[in-house]
Every structure is written in C-alpha cells, then in structure tokens.
Write a protein that holds these residues in place. Structure first.
Motif, PDB file in Angstrom:
ATOM      1  N   THR A  57     -34.558 -25.972 -23.508  1.00  0.00           N
ATOM      2  CA  THR A  57     -33.186 -25.534 -23.321  1.00  0.00           C
ATOM      3  C   THR A  57     -32.263 -26.431 -24.139  1.00  0.00           C
ATOM      4  OG1 THR A  57     -32.773 -26.977 -21.426  1.00  0.00           O
ATOM      5  CG2 THR A  57     -33.727 -24.811 -20.969  1.00  0.00           C
ATOM      6  N   GLN A  58     -31.141 -25.893 -24.546  1.00  0.00           N
ATOM      7  CA  GLN A  58     -30.210 -26.685 -25.347  1.00  0.00           C
ATOM      8  C   GLN A  58     -29.669 -27.874 -24.555  1.00  0.00           C
ATOM      9  OE1 GLN A  58     -26.275 -25.078 -26.911  1.00  0.00           O
ATOM     10  NE2 GLN A  58     -27.505 -25.103 -28.795  1.00  0.00           N
ATOM     11  N   ASP A  59     -29.441 -27.681 -23.271  1.00  0.00           N
ATOM     12  CA  ASP A  59     -28.931 -28.783 -22.448  1.00  0.00           C
ATOM     13  C   ASP A  59     -29.937 -29.930 -22.387  1.00  0.00           C
ATOM     14  OD1 ASP A  59     -26.599 -27.444 -21.959  1.00  0.00           O
ATOM     15  OD2 ASP A  59     -27.185 -26.717 -19.971  1.00  0.00           O
ATOM     16  N   LEU A  60     -31.223 -29.598 -22.219  1.00  0.00           N
ATOM     17  CA  LEU A  60     -32.235 -30.646 -22.155  1.00  0.00           C
ATOM     18  C   LEU A  60     -32.349 -31.366 -23.491  1.00  0.00           C
ATOM     19  CD1 LEU A  60     -34.453 -32.039 -20.509  1.00  0.00           C
ATOM     20  CD2 LEU A  60     -36.043 -30.299 -21.325  1.00  0.00           C
ATOM     21  N   ALA A  61     -32.274 -30.618 -24.587  1.00  0.00           N
ATOM     22  CA  ALA A  61     -32.350 -31.236 -25.913  1.00  0.00           C
ATOM     23  C   ALA A  61     -31.176 -32.186 -26.133  1.00  0.00           C
ATOM     24  CB  ALA A  61     -32.369 -30.156 -26.986  1.00  0.00           C
ATOM     25  N   ARG A  62     -29.998 -31.780 -25.746  1.00  0.00           N
ATOM     26  CA  ARG A  62     -28.816 -32.633 -25.927  1.00  0.00           C
ATOM     27  C   ARG A  62     -28.904 -33.891 -25.074  1.00  0.00           C
ATOM     28  NH1 ARG A  62     -24.219 -27.792 -25.831  1.00  0.00           N
ATOM     29  NH2 ARG A  62     -24.439 -27.207 -28.049  1.00  0.00           N
ATOM     30  N   GLU A  63     -29.376 -33.732 -23.838  1.00  0.00           N
ATOM     31  CA  GLU A  63     -29.504 -34.907 -22.978  1.00  0.00           C
ATOM     32  C   GLU A  63     -30.538 -35.877 -23.539  1.00  0.00           C
ATOM     33  OE1 GLU A  63     -30.543 -36.207 -18.357  1.00  0.00           O
ATOM     34  OE2 GLU A  63     -30.644 -34.094 -18.950  1.00  0.00           O
ATOM     35  N   ALA A  64     -31.644 -35.339 -24.053  1.00  0.00           N
ATOM     36  CA  ALA A  64     -32.680 -36.196 -24.632  1.00  0.00           C
ATOM     37  C   ALA A  64     -32.133 -36.951 -25.843  1.00  0.00           C
ATOM     38  CB  ALA A  64     -33.895 -35.366 -25.015  1.00  0.00           C
ATOM     39  N   GLU A  65     -31.395 -36.269 -26.692  1.00  0.00           N
ATOM     40  CA  GLU A  65     -30.835 -36.932 -27.869  1.00  0.00           C
ATOM     41  C   GLU A  65     -29.882 -38.062 -27.458  1.00  0.00           C
ATOM     42  OE1 GLU A  65     -31.074 -33.701 -31.475  1.00  0.00           O
ATOM     43  OE2 GLU A  65     -29.110 -34.344 -30.764  1.00  0.00           O
ATOM     44  N   THR A  66     -29.105 -37.813 -26.414  1.00  0.00           N
ATOM     45  CA  THR A  66     -28.149 -38.825 -25.956  1.00  0.00           C
ATOM     46  C   THR A  66     -28.871 -40.016 -25.327  1.00  0.00           C
ATOM     47  OG1 THR A  66     -26.440 -37.153 -25.561  1.00  0.00           O
ATOM     48  CG2 THR A  66     -26.206 -39.263 -24.418  1.00  0.00           C
ATOM     49  N   ARG A  67     -29.822 -39.749 -24.456  1.00  0.00           N
ATOM     50  CA  ARG A  67     -30.487 -40.828 -23.716  1.00  0.00           C
ATOM     51  C   ARG A  67     -31.382 -41.683 -24.615  1.00  0.00           C
ATOM     52  NH1 ARG A  67     -31.404 -39.932 -18.234  1.00  0.00           N
ATOM     53  NH2 ARG A  67     -32.289 -42.059 -18.234  1.00  0.00           N
TER      54      ARG A  67
END
Length: 453
Positions: free
Chosen positions: A256-266
């Motif tokens: 999901t796009q939300d999971l990808a964005r969170e992974a990139e941030t973390r």
C-alpha cells in the motif's frame, strides 16, 4: 561460447559476506566453494536447504562449478520431496542443520577452513547456457512445473535490477534479506545480486524484528534491506527508532502507498518495489510511495493478446504469459490489477481479491488482513467471501462497518473473523491450504457462536 564470471568482485580481499561479526573475503569464499565441490555427492541435482545465506551461496557456487543443478521448490513437504524425486531421481540434500527430508544428505561442516594450497584461486567463468536451477510453480494437476534458469538469463536479470536500483556505482553494498534465498525473489535479490554487483550479504536468517534491526545497524553503508510487505509491517510495528538504510526493496505482494511512505520515513531511505514471477524472474519496479505505475526493466517488453499479457525480451528467454491482469500504458509502463485467478464475480459484479485486500489493509486499525474465496462447498451450501483480520483490541463489527464504506456490499465478507495472526509462510504469502485450515476452524466456532459479522 560466451562465458560470464561467477562474481564481479575485483580483488581477493573484497568482502563478500558478513557472518556473526566476521567479514568473509572473496578468497575465503572461493576456497570454501572449492572444498565443498570436492565432497559433493554424485547426483546431478541438489536440493540446497541451507538457512545461512552465506552457506547457501557457497552451495550454489559449488554446484554450478561442478555442473550440477539446484532445485528450488517453494516448500519441503513430504509430498513435495516425493515429487522432486520423481522429477530428479538422483537428487541429494545439501543442508547446514538438522532436517527430516528423506533424501541422501550432505551436511556442510561448521568450518570450511581455507587451505594453504588454495591461494590465488581464480574467479570461475561459466557458460551463459549453463543450467543453474529449476524453480517450480504449481501445476493444474497439483504437480510442480519446473522452469529452468540458465546462468545467462539470471545474470541478465540481476544486472538489469542492479542498473535500475543504482547498485553499479562501484561501491560495495551490504545486503540484508528477510526472505529465504531459496525463493526466486530472495535468490535474485540477496544472492545473485551480491555476486554480480560486487556486494556483501548478511549471512544469518533472522526472524524477529529486533534481531533484523540489530543486524542492519551493524552493516556498513551503503546498506540494503530486501524484504516483504508482511516483514516491513512487523518492523514498522516497533516503537523504537529504526536503523537508517540506503535502499529498501520489497516484493511478493503489492505494497500500500501508506505503508511504503511510512517505511521510507522510518528507515530514511527510498523504497523500490519489484514485480515479477517465478517463470520470468523480476521484470519491473516502482517507487511505491510515489506512483502506482510499474516501469519495465531494460530491454523487456509486454504484448497483449486476447486479453492476456506476455513478457519477452531481455533476460526472459522466451515469451511468457503472465498470470496477472495488467493494463499496458505504453512501451515502458503498466498498472497491475491483480492475478487473473483472483477475479471475484458475485451477483453479476466483478472485483479482485487484490483490490479487496488493499481496501481491508487500508483501514488504520488493521495490522494484517486477507479475503478468501473457498472452493465450492467448502463454506456450506453457499459460496461466499470470508475475511480474516489481525486487529488487536478492535472488534469485528467495527472493522466490518469501516469496510462497508470502502467496498461494494456484494463483496462484504460473511463472516469477517478476527484472528491473532494470518498463516503466512516465510515469504509473507498465504498458501491456500493454510487458509482452508482457518476456514475449518472458523466453521467450528460458528457452530458454537453464531452471529459473527
């Protein structure tokens, strides 16, 4: 005959692996390969079940340089082993630990010491037509269907991946994988890419998120985390800060796009998702946090015929039909709409399990979830969708209400069952057999506790 090197490292002192705090050089690796090759059993086919990633790589290289072929099935059940024996009666098992596989066994010694006579071992050059491995897909009859991978095709695949991911910049990239090396994705993106990009792999196969993070923090930079959506979700569930990476790679299921964005941030790193299949290997990538569109790897092309999509060119040695529904945008880009077999038709309306799963997992309280369509008769007199959801502290009625806001009522699950965990395998996938066991358990609960949504 064109020959390609086993590895692209430039010096015998280059590091090829990190194992329990020890840096393993090319010299050590080639010596280990030579010593193992000398004691391989006579059979032409090898079932390499080594969990330690470095030992798997040594076993693979020893088999290749001895002109033996590695078998890479998706599981090691007794029935699968019987099918492997029918396919290759001379197969033997190469392992680094105890197992109950009913095959002739060769266990790697705990230490493969470098012999004083093994100085200045050359890097082997291998024919591009060399048969390296058979990978298997599930056939319509239940028997695994073998797909032969040659050295030239494998090298072409991982070199195309490396070019797309920016790994051919002359630096040594350290690679930590959470997916087994026997899986096609792990095979390409944690083993072959190290050999063909002058990189260094992390040998241990860790399971717990804390151990994975601890290992990642010890690796030199630039460092890559090669993972799956289910493993990334577990890592992101940690409350402590995550070690920075330089690149995240994900495959085996859409992110999901939300999971990808969170992974990139973390992880403070870009995330590239890989699309491919057992038959073709990897064929496309996308920056999941930014786009839904996939970009083909160099020299590959897609063609559409009678509603089916075929991949060809580059490392795909013959035109291969894909099992997914793809929307071709242009010569380089496409959209993925789920697997052909995932299509669901209820009351004249059509959807896909991939779409339904995406909507379910987009609900904030859902940690993991999946829809399942049982076989005819498996869920009573009416064939119906079922959903299993991991959502600690949340009741099924709440999830059901939020799902109702996202999907057509025809596809609402009956029932939606809260569970502690989904029966995912070590690549994050959900085998249909495991789902069937969940359904059986669910029916027992329904009989004793009717009224679940």
């Amino acid at each position: 005959m064109n020959r390609l090197p086993l590895m692209t490292h430039q010096s015998a002192s280059d590091i090829v692996a990190f194992r329990h705090g020890e840096a393993i050089t090319v010299h050590q690796f080639l010596a280990d390969v030579a010593q193992l090759r000398a004691i391989l059993l006579p059979g032409k086919h090898v079932l390499n079940v080594c969990r330690d990633r470095y030992r798997f790589m040594v076993g693979l290289a020893a088999a290749m340089t001895a002109n033996k072929i590695s078998l890479l099935p998706s599981t090691y059940t007794r029935e699968t082993i019987r099918q492997m024996v029918r396919f290759a009666p001379d197969v033997f098992c190469l392992s680094d630990g105890d197992n109950d596989i009913d095959l002739p066994q060769l266990s790697l010694p705990e230490g493969l010491p470098v012999s004083a006579a093994n100085h200045n071992l050359p890097i082997p050059l291998l024919p591009e037509t060399l048969p390296v491995s058979y990978v298997f897909t599930s056939g319509s009859t239940g028997s695994p269907v073998p797909h032969l991978k040659t050295w030239g095709a494998l090298v072409g695949s991982v070199r195309a991946e490396a070019q797309r991911l920016g790994l051919l910049d002359g630096r040594t990239h350290a690679v930590l994988g959470t997916v087994p090396p026997q899986h096609m994705y792990g095979f390409e993106s944690t083993i072959l890419i190290v050999l063909q990009c002058g990189g260094a792999l992390s040998a241990p196969q860790y399971f717990y998120p804390a151990d994975i993070c601890a290992e990642l923090s010890l690796l030199p930079r630039p460092r890559l985390l090669v993972s799956t959506p289910i493993h990334l979700r577990a890592l992101l569930g940690m409350s402590s800060p995550l070690p920075p990476a330089d690149l995240l790679i994900s495959a085996t299921a859409p992110l999901t796009q939300d999971l990808a964005r969170e992974a990139e941030t973390r992880f403070d790193a870009p995330l590239q998702e890989i699309y491919g299949s057992t038959e073709t290997g990897q064929i496309a990538t996308r920056r999941s946090a930014e786009t839904d569109e996939w970009s083909l790897l160099p020299e590959l092309r897609l063609t559409s015929q009678l509603g089916r999509v075929w991949a060809s060119g580059g490392h795909v040695e013959q035109a291969t039909e894909l099992s997914d529904r793809l929307e071709i945008i242009n010569d380089e880009r496409f959209l993925l709409h789920g697997r052909t077999a995932d299509l669901v038709n209820i009351a004249g309306k059509r959807s896909s399990l991939a779409y339904l799963n995406h909507q379910l997992n987009s609900i904030p309280e859902v940690q993991d979830g999946a829809f399942f369509m049982p076989d005819d008769g498996a869920a009573g007199n009416v064939k119906r969708l079922i959903a299993f959801v991991v959502a600690p502290g949340v009741d099924a009625h709440s999830i059901y209400a939020k799902l109702r806001e996202r999907i057509d009522p025809a596809f609402l699950p009956r029932p939606l069952q809260i569970v502690d965990a989904l029966p995912r395998n070590n690549t994050g996938k959900l085998p249909r057999e495991a789902f069937q066991l969940l359904v059986t358990t669910l029916h027992h609960k329904e009989e004793n506790n009717p009224g679940t949504p």
